[in-house]
Design an enzyme around this catalytic site. Structure first.
Site, PDB file in Angstrom:
ATOM      1  N   PHE B 206       0.851  -1.182   0.000  1.00 42.14           N
ATOM      2  CA  PHE B 206       0.000   0.000   0.000  1.00 42.14           C
ATOM      3  C   PHE B 206       0.893   1.239   0.000  1.00 42.14           C
ATOM      4  CE2 PHE B 206      -2.303   3.559   1.663  1.00 42.14           C
ATOM      5  CZ  PHE B 206      -3.540   3.445   1.063  1.00 42.14           C
ATOM      6  N   ASP B 315       9.234   3.161   1.605  1.00 38.65           N
ATOM      7  CA  ASP B 315       8.042   3.915   2.023  1.00 38.65           C
ATOM      8  C   ASP B 315       7.819   3.663   3.510  1.00 38.65           C
ATOM      9  OD1 ASP B 315       5.499   4.746   2.679  1.00 38.65           O
ATOM     10  OD2 ASP B 315       4.540   3.970   0.869  1.00 38.65           O
ATOM     11  N   LYS B 346       2.032  10.638   8.364  1.00 45.93           N
ATOM     12  CA  LYS B 346       1.403  10.121   9.588  1.00 45.93           C
ATOM     13  C   LYS B 346       2.073  10.655  10.869  1.00 45.93           C
ATOM     14  CE  LYS B 346      -0.615   5.902   7.623  1.00 45.93           C
ATOM     15  NZ  LYS B 346      -1.979   5.734   8.067  1.00 45.93           N
ATOM     16  N   THR B 367       2.187  24.419  -4.742  1.00 40.26           N
ATOM     17  CA  THR B 367       1.994  25.695  -4.041  1.00 40.26           C
ATOM     18  C   THR B 367       2.520  25.634  -2.610  1.00 40.26           C
ATOM     19  OG1 THR B 367       0.072  26.267  -5.375  1.00 40.26           O
ATOM     20  CG2 THR B 367       0.295  27.407  -3.285  1.00 40.26           C
TER      21      THR B 367
END
Lengths: 486, 486
Positions: B206, B315, B346, B367
Site C-alpha cells: 500500500f 516507504d 502520519k 503551491t
C-alpha cells in the site's frame, strides 16, 4: 525589526503623502485613497534589492519574515516590505496576520483542533459537520450540497478524477456489484478492473503535478518532462482576442472551433476504447497564461459533457475564493447547474471538492482527508469576507486595476498588450519573456511583488483586502518601471 | 463532560485497583504498572456500545470528543473513553492533547506559522531551514541529508516517484538538456517526453491512492477498482511463517524465490521498453496485512536495485516515527546506505521524503509543499521522544505485547495465529475475517480501539506513549473477549 502598525487616519494621511511624493508620471491613477486595511502597512519600504543579502534562497526566491508581514505587505528577512500582488501563488485570502485569524489561534476552544489531527474519514471531531456547514457548505456552488476536504490542490483533483471514474464504471455496470474479473484484474493494474478510461483536458491547462493531475496539465514542458503519462484526449482551449467585448464575433468563432474539436475528441477516444469519463477545465486558465473564455463557451461545453455522459469538473483551485469578484469564477456563467464537480484549494486554505449527489465518492479515502484546523480558519475568512463585503471591494479594485492596465497598454503599445481580467484576477502580456522577467524584478526592487504566468504574461493575484488605493499605488510604480523599458 | 486528569501516584493506585477488579482470567499479564503518562486517563470508561446514539457516523465509525481525549485514550461523543491502539490509522505520535503540543499553540512566537501559510518552494519563512535541521534532518536516515516536505503521504510518494523518473531520464540523457522532441512530446503526454518508465512494486503493498501511488498499491481490490492504471511490474512479497526465528530456512527460501522473480521482472520490463526507474517497498507491509521480511531480504533487494540502475525507495509512511522500536523501520536492516529515497507522513505530522544528493528533485514543486506549522509540532514531538526515551519504551512495551500475543495464540489455537511484530508495530491473525471483525467490535465495546489489516489480521498501532501497563490492561481485556469466541 518592529514596524509599527498604523491607525486609520494616519494610514490615510501617510498614503496621501506617499502618493504625492512618489516619482514618475501620475496620469494613470487619479482617485484618492478611499479605504484602508486596519492591520495593513502604509506602503512598501525597501532597504536592499531583492533577494537581499540575508534573504536570498536563489536568484528569484527569498526568505520571509512572516511575523512582520501585515495585510497586503510581505516583509523579507532584509527588512524590505513589499506590496504583495502575488500572495503565495494566490493562496492568501485576507492578507497576512489578519487579526481575526490570530484571535482564532489564541482561543482555547480551538487548541484541540491544532494538536489532534484526526483520520477524518473514520473518526471526525464532534463539531466537524457544523463547521463544514458554516464554512465550505455555506459557499457551495449551485446544485451541490456535498463536499469532501483534502490536503492540497493536487489531491483534490486526483480524487475528483477517481470519483468520476468510479461513477462512470458504476453506471456501466448498471450499479451492480463488480465481477470477480473486475476484482482480480484490478489488483494487477489490468482491465477491466483498472479500465481504459480517460479525462479530457485542455491545452494550456494546469491541474496539478501528481501523476493523474499531470496527465491533464499542459501549461509548461518543465512540469511534465520525464514523467510517464496517460493517453488521454487534449482539446484546444480558445485563444481569444482582448478586450473580449471588442472581439465578440471573432472569439465566438474560435470558441465554436474548440467546442467542435472537443466533441470530435470525445467520439474519437470512445472509438479508441478509452471513453472520456470526465472533462476538467479551469474557468480561467491561470498558470497557462490567464486565458479566458466566454460564459457561452462554458455553457455549451457543459452541454457537450452531459450529452456524451462525461462528468463535468470545474477546477477552481486558483480562481475560487473571491478574486474574480464572485466567490466562484463559474458564477459568472450564470448557470443553475454549472458542474458535477468543483475542486478548490489555495485561498480556501484546505483542498477538496464539491460534488453532485449522483457522484458518490464512497470509495474516496486516505488517512487525513483534510485538516479540521484549516477549516476553522476558513470559517473566519468567510466571516471577514461577508462582514467587510470583500467581494464588492474586489469588483471595485478589479475595475480600477483593469482600467489602469488598459491605459498602460495604450501608453506602452510596443511593450504591453492583451490586458484582461475578472475582478482583481487580471493579467497583461509583455512583448517577450525576457522583458517580462526584467519588469518583474524591477517592480519588486521598487517594492511590489508580482508573478508571471504563461509564456510572457504578468498575473495579478492580490488578496481580497487589496483596495483601490493599493491599485493606484501599484499603477504608479508600474508606470515608472515601464517608462524605463520604453 | 469533564473527566479529571490524574496525578502520578493516584494513577498507579487506580491502575492497580482496576487490574485486580477486572473480570476474566489473568494468566497473560503478570507485571505491575511501572510507568505512567502524566496527561493520560486511568483507564477506559464505557457508557454505551460504540458507536453510541450521539456518536454514530455509520456502523463502524463515530464522532469523537478530541477536547476530552488524553494520552492513550480517545473519548467519543457519548462519553465513552477508549484505550486507543489504532491512533487515527497510526498517525498520533505521542497521544492526544500532549501538554508540549498544547503549549506550542499558545506560544505567541508560533502564531505566524499558523495563520500565514507560505508557498514554501519560493518564499520560505526565515526560520524554516533551522526548524528542518531541528526536526526532520535530526532524524535523517543514514546516507541522506536532504528532505522535501509535502502535505500528505500520497503526495510524498507521488513526488518521490517523479524524482526517480526525472533522475533516471537525466542519467539516460547524460545530464544534457532535454531535446526539442522531449519538450514538445511531453506536452501531449507522449514519449519520449513522457517516457514509458515504470516503478516496480510488490503484491500486498500500500503506497497511497492517487493515480501514481495507486499503480503501486496492491492490498485490496476496493482501493484500485475502476481507476485507470499503468502497466508496471508487480513482484511477489515473501509470505513468511511466524515466529520468524523458528522458520529461518523456509523463510530464506521464500525470500530467495521472491528476489529472483523481482530481478526477472526488472529484466522483462526493460525488454518490454518500460524500464524500471525505481523500486518501492514498505519495510513491513502494513495495510496489506503486516507482512514482514528479513533484513537479509531488504539488503539483497537494495543490491538488485543498484545493480539494475533502479532507485530504491523505502516507504515509511506507516512504519516511520518510532513504533518499531527504532525511529525508522529500515534501521533494523543495519545498513549504512539503506535507500535512495525514504518517504514519510502520519506520525511525522507532515508528509515528505528524504533523498540522496544524487537524486536532485529540482523540479518537484507545488503551491504549499508542506506546512511549517506541522513542522513546529514535529520539533516538539521529537523533543518528547528524546527526553522521555520513548523508543526504549516502545521496545519494552512491544516485547510485552508480542509475548502476550504469543501466549494468547497458544491459548486460543483455533482462533489466533501468526503473532508477529517489531516494537509495538504488532499484528495477529484471526481464523476468518468475520470473526476478526466481531472481535474488533467486542473489544471496542469493552473500551479498546483496534484496527484490522489484510484479509484477517488485527493490527496494533498505539502511540509511542503506550506503556507496559497499557499492554497488560489490553491483554486482559483481549483475553476476556477471546474467551467468548472459544
Amino acid at each position: 525589526m518592529s514596524s509599527p502598525l498604523i491607525g486609520r487616519r494616519l494610514a490615510l494621511s501617510l498614503q496621501k503623502n506617499l502618493w504625492l511624493s512618489a516619482p514618475g508620471c501620475r496620469q494613470v491613477s487619479k482617485a484618492a485613497a478611499k479605504a484602508e486595511v486596519e492591520f495593513d502597512y502604509d506602503g512598501p519600504s525597501m532597504k536592499t534589492t531583492v533577494p537581499g543579502p540575508r534573504s536570498q534562497v536563489n536568484e528569484m526566491n527569498f526568505f520571509c519574515n512572516y511575523e512582520e508581514s501585515r495585510g497586503n505587505y510581505l516583509v523579507d528577512v532584509d527588512g524590505n516590505r513589499m506590496l504583495d500582488v502575488y500572495t503565495q501563488i494566490s493562496s492568501i485570502p485576507i492578507g497576512y496576520n489578519h487579526p481575526a485569524l490570530l484571535k482564532l489561534v489564541t482561543n482555547p476552544n480551538n487548541m484541540s483542533a491544532f494538536v489532534n489531527r484526526p483520520a477524518l474519514g473514520i473518526l471526525p471531531p464532534e463539531n466537524f459537520p457544523d463547521k463544514l456547514t458554516e464554512s465550505l457548505l455555506s459557499v457551495a456552488p449551485s446544485g451541490m450540497s456535498r463536499v469532501q476536504t483534502m490536503a492540497c490542490g493536487s489531491c483534490s483533483n486526483e480524487n475528483a478524477y477517481k470519483a468520476m471514474f468510479i461513477t462512470y464504471r458504476n453506471k456501466e455496470r448498471g450499479y451492480s456489484a463488480p465481477s470477480v474479473e473486475d476484482n482480480t484484474s484490478c489488483m494487477i493494474n489490468q482491465a477491466p478492473g483498472c479500465p481504459d478510461l480517460s479525462i479530457l483536458s485542455f491545452m494550456g491547462a494546469f491541474h496539478g503535478r501528481t501523476l493523474g493531475c499531470l496527465a491533464t496539465t499542459h501549461s509548461k514542458a518543465i512540469h511534465k518532462l520525464d514523467v510517464p503519462s496517460f493517453d488521454w484526449p487534449i482539446a484546444p482551449f480558445p485563444t481569444l482576442q482582448y478586450p473580449l467585448e471588442e472581439f465578440v464575433r471573432e472569439n465566438a468563432q474560435e470558441e465554436a472551433r474548440c467546442l467542435e474539436e472537443t466533441e470530435d475528441l470525445i467520439v474519437k477516444w470512445r472509438q479508441k476504447g478509452k471513453p472520456v469519463a470526465g472533462i476538467v477545465i479551469e474557468p480561467i486558465q491561470a498558470e497557462g497564461g490567464d486565458n479566458h473564455a466566454s460564459a457561452d463557451f462554458f455553457i455549451k461545453l457543459r452541454k457537450i459533457a452531459t450529452k456524451h455522459g462525461c462528468a463535468f469538473h470545474v477546477d477552481e483551485v486558483q480562481t475560487g475564493g473571491g478574486s474574480t469578484g464572485k466567490f466562484w469564477a463559474h458564477e459568472h456563467w450564470g448557470m443553475d447547474d454549472p458542474a458535477d464537480i468543483v475542486s478548490f484549494s489555495k485561498k480556501l486554505l484546505t483542498g477538496g471538492f464539491y460534488h453532485k449527489d449522483e457522484l458518490q465518492p464512497y470509495r474516496i479515502f486516505n488517512t487525513w482527508m483534510g485538516d479540521p484546523s484549516k477549516n476553522l480558519f476558513l470559517c473566519e475568512v468567510l466571516n471577514v469576507i461577508r462582514k467587510e463585503n470583500l467581494l464588492d471591494e474586489v469588483a471595485r479594485s478589479g475595475k480600477a486595476l483593469l482600467n489602469g492596465l488598459y491605459a498602460l497598454q495604450v501608453q506602452y503599445p510596443g511593450l504591453l498588450s492583451r490586458a484582461r481580467g475578472q475582478g482583481t484576477f487580471c493579467a497583461i502580456d509583455v512583448c517577450d519573456d525576457a522583458t517580462r522577467d526584467k519588469i518583474l524584478v524591477r517592480t519588486r526592487d521598487k517594492g511590489i511583488l508580482l508573478g508571471g504566468c504563461g509564456q510572457q504574461s504578468i498575473r495579478f493575484r492580490p488578496s481580497l483586502v487589496f483596495k483601490e488605493y493599493h491599485v493606484h499605488f501599484f499603477l504608479n510604480v508600474f508606470n515608472d518601471v515601464l517608462a524605463e523599458f520604453k
